[in-house]
Design an enzyme around this catalytic site. Structure first.
Site, PDB file in Angstrom:
ATOM      1  N   CYS A 209       0.812  -1.221   0.000  1.00 53.09           N
ATOM      2  CA  CYS A 209       0.000   0.000   0.000  1.00 53.09           C
ATOM      3  C   CYS A 209       0.843   1.267   0.000  1.00 53.09           C
ATOM      4  CB  CYS A 209      -0.944  -0.015   1.198  1.00 53.09           C
ATOM      5  SG  CYS A 209      -2.038  -1.440   1.129  1.00 53.09           S
TER       6      CYS A 209
ATOM      7  N   HIS B 238      -3.214   6.403   4.494  1.00 50.07           N
ATOM      8  CA  HIS B 238      -3.702   5.217   3.785  1.00 50.07           C
ATOM      9  C   HIS B 238      -5.079   4.843   4.339  1.00 50.07           C
ATOM     10  CE1 HIS B 238      -4.094   1.391   1.995  1.00 50.07           C
ATOM     11  NE2 HIS B 238      -3.766   0.683   3.056  1.00 50.07           N
TER      12      HIS B 238
ATOM     13  N   ASN C 183     -10.506  -0.249   1.055  1.00 52.07           N
ATOM     14  CA  ASN C 183      -9.051  -0.145   0.969  1.00 52.07           C
ATOM     15  C   ASN C 183      -8.631  -0.482  -0.463  1.00 52.07           C
ATOM     16  OD1 ASN C 183      -6.291  -0.519   1.060  1.00 52.07           O
ATOM     17  ND2 ASN C 183      -6.301  -1.817   2.893  1.00 52.07           N
TER      18      ASN C 183
HETATM   19  O1  UT7 Z   1      -3.585  -2.127   3.751  1.00 51.04           O
HETATM   20  C1  UT7 Z   1      -3.303  -2.766   4.954  1.00 51.04           C
HETATM   21  C2  UT7 Z   1      -4.153  -3.980   4.994  1.00 51.04           C
HETATM   22  N1  UT7 Z   1      -5.005  -4.291   6.042  1.00 51.04           N
HETATM   23  C3  UT7 Z   1      -5.405  -3.615   7.140  1.00 51.04           C
HETATM   24  O2  UT7 Z   1      -5.044  -2.517   7.410  1.00 51.04           O
HETATM   25  C4  UT7 Z   1      -6.326  -4.350   8.058  1.00 51.04           C
HETATM   26  C5  UT7 Z   1      -6.001  -4.162   9.502  1.00 51.04           C
HETATM   27  N2  UT7 Z   1      -6.909  -4.920  10.380  1.00 51.04           N
HETATM   28  C6  UT7 Z   1      -8.212  -4.606  10.523  1.00 51.04           C
HETATM   29  O3  UT7 Z   1      -8.700  -3.672   9.924  1.00 51.04           O
HETATM   30  C7  UT7 Z   1      -9.035  -5.407  11.513  1.00 51.04           C
HETATM   31  O4  UT7 Z   1      -8.199  -6.276  12.241  1.00 51.04           O
HETATM   32  C8  UT7 Z   1     -10.170  -6.225  10.838  1.00 51.04           C
HETATM   33  C9  UT7 Z   1     -11.236  -5.272  10.303  1.00 51.04           C
HETATM   34  C10 UT7 Z   1      -9.627  -7.079   9.714  1.00 51.04           C
HETATM   35  C11 UT7 Z   1     -10.838  -7.132  11.857  1.00 51.04           C
HETATM   36  O5  UT7 Z   1     -11.324  -6.361  12.949  1.00 51.04           O
HETATM   37  P1  UT7 Z   1     -11.113  -6.862  14.452  1.00 51.04           P
HETATM   38  O6  UT7 Z   1     -11.745  -5.868  15.318  1.00 51.04           O
HETATM   39  O7  UT7 Z   1      -9.653  -7.147  14.622  1.00 51.04           O
HETATM   40  O8  UT7 Z   1     -11.998  -8.161  14.486  1.00 51.04           O
HETATM   41  P2  UT7 Z   1     -11.566  -9.673  14.836  1.00 51.04           P
HETATM   42  O9  UT7 Z   1     -10.729 -10.237  13.732  1.00 51.04           O
HETATM   43  O10 UT7 Z   1     -11.031  -9.707  16.222  1.00 51.04           O
HETATM   44  O11 UT7 Z   1     -12.948 -10.385  14.819  1.00 51.04           O
HETATM   45  C12 UT7 Z   1     -13.916 -10.172  15.867  1.00 51.04           C
HETATM   46  C13 UT7 Z   1     -15.098 -11.070  15.608  1.00 51.04           C
HETATM   47  C14 UT7 Z   1     -14.708 -12.534  15.380  1.00 51.04           C
HETATM   48  O12 UT7 Z   1     -15.721 -13.328  15.960  1.00 51.04           O
HETATM   49  P3  UT7 Z   1     -15.493 -14.020  17.384  1.00 51.04           P
HETATM   50  O13 UT7 Z   1     -14.279 -14.892  17.242  1.00 51.04           O
HETATM   51  O14 UT7 Z   1     -15.293 -12.882  18.348  1.00 51.04           O
HETATM   52  O15 UT7 Z   1     -16.765 -14.761  17.585  1.00 51.04           O
HETATM   53  C15 UT7 Z   1     -14.743 -12.680  13.892  1.00 51.04           C
HETATM   54  O16 UT7 Z   1     -15.020 -13.991  13.474  1.00 51.04           O
HETATM   55  O17 UT7 Z   1     -15.764 -10.650  14.422  1.00 51.04           O
HETATM   56  C16 UT7 Z   1     -15.892 -11.774  13.542  1.00 51.04           C
HETATM   57  N3  UT7 Z   1     -15.831 -11.258  12.162  1.00 51.04           N
HETATM   58  C17 UT7 Z   1     -16.902 -10.834  11.503  1.00 51.04           C
HETATM   59  N4  UT7 Z   1     -18.210 -10.761  11.829  1.00 51.04           N
HETATM   60  C18 UT7 Z   1     -19.040 -10.250  10.925  1.00 51.04           C
HETATM   61  C19 UT7 Z   1     -14.723 -11.112  11.394  1.00 51.04           C
HETATM   62  N5  UT7 Z   1     -15.092 -10.587  10.205  1.00 51.04           N
HETATM   63  C20 UT7 Z   1     -16.429 -10.406  10.253  1.00 51.04           C
HETATM   64  C21 UT7 Z   1     -17.357  -9.888   9.338  1.00 51.04           C
HETATM   65  N6  UT7 Z   1     -18.656  -9.841   9.714  1.00 51.04           N
HETATM   66  N7  UT7 Z   1     -17.002  -9.437   8.103  1.00 51.04           N
END
Ligand code: UT7
Length: 330
Positions: free
Chosen positions: A117, A257, A287
Site C-alpha cells: 500500500c 492510507h 481499501n
Molecule cells: O492495507 C493494509 C491492509 N489491512 C489492514 O489494514 C487491516 C487491519 N486490520 C483490521 O482492519 C481489523 O483487524 C479487521 C477489520 C480485519 C478485523 O477487525 P477486528 O476488530 O480485529 O476483528 P476480529 O478479527 O477480532 O474479529 C472479531 C469477531 C470474530 O468473531 P469471534 O471470534 O469474536 O466470535 C470474527 O469472526 O468478528 C468476527 N468477524 C466478523 N463478523 C461479521 C470477522 N469478520 C467479520 C465480518 N462480519 N465481516
C-alpha cells in the site's frame, strides 16, 4: 544532466474507480456478515469492483490519462513512468510496459513498484529524486489495484475490506518552497508473510492443490497489521515532519492510507490531529491498496481542500511490512 538541483512536486492528479459498486448489504447476502459489523469495525460502506476483463493496466491508464490532463503535460513530455501494483496483469512482463503502450508513452522508461500500500508514495519519492537531480523533467506515477481477483469471497474477515481502484500523479519541477519537502521510507521484513498470497509465485506455483487450499487468495493477520499500521504510520509521519522542520499544526491535510477508519482514528488520537484534517474516502471505496492515498489526494484537490501554500502529509503502510511518508507543499 546531473548538475541541476531543483524542487520537485505534484503537478496534477487523476483517479479511476470501476463502475460496479458493492454495498455491505450485497456482501451480507453472500456471507455471514452485516452492515453494522462492517461499518463499526472498518468504517466502510461501499467499494468498487472491477468488471471481468478489466485489468490493472486499464485502470492505471485511465488514472494516468486524467493526471496528465490535469497537469497539462503531454504524453511526449514524460521521461519516466512507474506503476505501483500488487495485482499486476501478468507475472511477466511489468504492468508498466502495458500501461506505457496504452498511454502512447513511446520513449519513456517504465517499471513496476511492488511495495504494497506504500507503493504510490514510494513512487512519488523516487520520481521526486529523479526530477530534483535533473535526471527527468516529468515523471508519471500511477498505482492500480484489483485485489478483488485475489480475495477469498468466503473469508469475511478479509474480503469486506478491499475495493479496486487506481490513482496517478505527474511529478515535475516546481518553484522553491513547493513540492516534496521531506520523506521517510521503511520496511520490516520480519513480517513479510503477515499479508500475503501464498501461491502464484515460484515458491508455490498455482496448482490444483493451491486452489483447493485457497492459497491463491490473500491471507492477512488482521490484528497484527492493525497494530503495526498505527505504530509505523505515526513514526514515519513524525520523521517526515521533523525532516521538513515542520510541526503538526503546519500541515493542512493528513492523507493517510485508507485501510480502516479505526486505524485513522487511532492516529488522530495518538498524534493529536483533529479528524477534520484527515480526509476519509474508505467509506465509499474501501481499501484500494497503493491507490488509496492518491485517490484521497485527487479528491482533496478536486474539492478545493488544498490551496496554494498548503502543506500536506502523505502516509501509508502495507504488505511487506513497508511504509512511507512525505511532506509536500502546493
Ligand atoms: O492495507 C493494509 C491492509 N489491512 C489492514 O489494514 C487491516 C487491519 N486490520 C483490521 O482492519 C481489523 O483487524 C479487521 C477489520 C480485519 C478485523 O477487525 P477486528 O476488530 O480485529 O476483528 P476480529 O478479527 O477480532 O474479529 C472479531 C469477531 C470474530 O468473531 P469471534 O471470534 O469474536 O466470535 C470474527 O469472526 O468478528 C468476527 N468477524 C466478523 N463478523 C461479521 C470477522 N469478520 C467479520 C465480518 N462480519 N465481516
Amino acid at each position: 544532466m546531473m548538475d541541476k538541483v531543483r524542487r520537485a512536486g505534484i503537478l496534477g492528479t487523476g483517479r479511476y474507480v470501476p463502475e460496479k459498486v458493492v454495498t455491505n448489504e450485497d456482501l451480507s447476502a453472500m456471507m455471514d456478515t452485516n452492515d453494522e459489523w462492517i461499518v463499526t469495525r472498518t468504517g466502510i460502506h461501499t467499494r468498487h469492483i472491477a468488471a471481468s476483463g478489466e485489468a490493472a493496466s486499464d485502470m492505471a491508464a485511465e488514472a494516468g490519462r486524467r493526471a496528465l490532463e490535469k497537469a497539462g503535460i503531454s504524453a511526449d513530455q514524460i521521461s519516466f513512468m512507474m506503476v505501483a501494483t500488487g495485482t499486476p496483469d501478468y507475472p511477466i512482463p511489468s504492468t508498466a510496459s502495458i500501461v506505457q503502450e496504452k498511454l502512447g508513452l513511446s520513449h519513456t522508461g517504465a517499471m513496476d513498484i511492488s511495495s504494497g500500500c506504500a507503493g504510490l508514495i514510494h513512487g512519488l519519492i523516487t520520481a521526486g529524486g529523479m526530477v530534483s537531480s535533473g535526471m527527468a523533467d516529468y515523471v508519471l506515477v500511477i498505482s492500480s489495484e484489483i485485489l478483488s481477483r485475489h480475495l477469498d469471497w468466503t473469508d469475511r474477515s478479509v474480503c469486506i475490506l478491499f475495493g479496486d481502484g487506481a490513482s496517478a500523479a505527474v511529478v515535475g519541477p516546481v518553484p522553491e518552497g513547493e513540492g516534496i519537502l521531506s520523506f521517510d521510507m521503511g520496511t520490516d521484513g520480519r513480517f513479510w508473510n503477515s499479508i500475503h498470497i501464498p501461491a502464484g509465485g515460484v515458491v508455490q506455483p498455482v496448482s490444483e492443490e493451491a486452489i483447493r487450499n485457497k492459497d491463491i487468495y490473500m491471507k492477512m493477520e488482521g490484528k497484527k497489521v492493525f497494530a503495526w499500521s498505527v505504530r509505523r504510520m505515526k513514526e514515519t509521519a513524525d520523521i517526515s515532519l521533523r525532516r521538513a522542520g515542520l510541526d503538526m499544526k503546519d500541515i493542512s491535510l493528513f492523507l493517510f492510507h485508507q485501510a480502516n477508519l479505526r486505524i485513522i482514528q487511532c492516529l488522530s488520537e495518538k498524534m493529536g490531529i483533529p479528524m477534520d484534517k484527515i480526509p476519509i474516502e474508505l467509506d465509499r471505496f474501501g481499501n484500494t491498496g497503493p491507490a488509496s492515498v492518491g485517490i484521497a489526494l485527487d479528491e482533496a484537490l478536486r474539492k478545493g481542500h488544498i490551496r496554494k501554500g498548503d502543506k500536506v502529509l502523505l502516509d501509508a503502510f502495507g504488505a511487506g511490512f513497508i511504509w512511507s511518508s512525505a511532506v509536500t507543499g502546493f
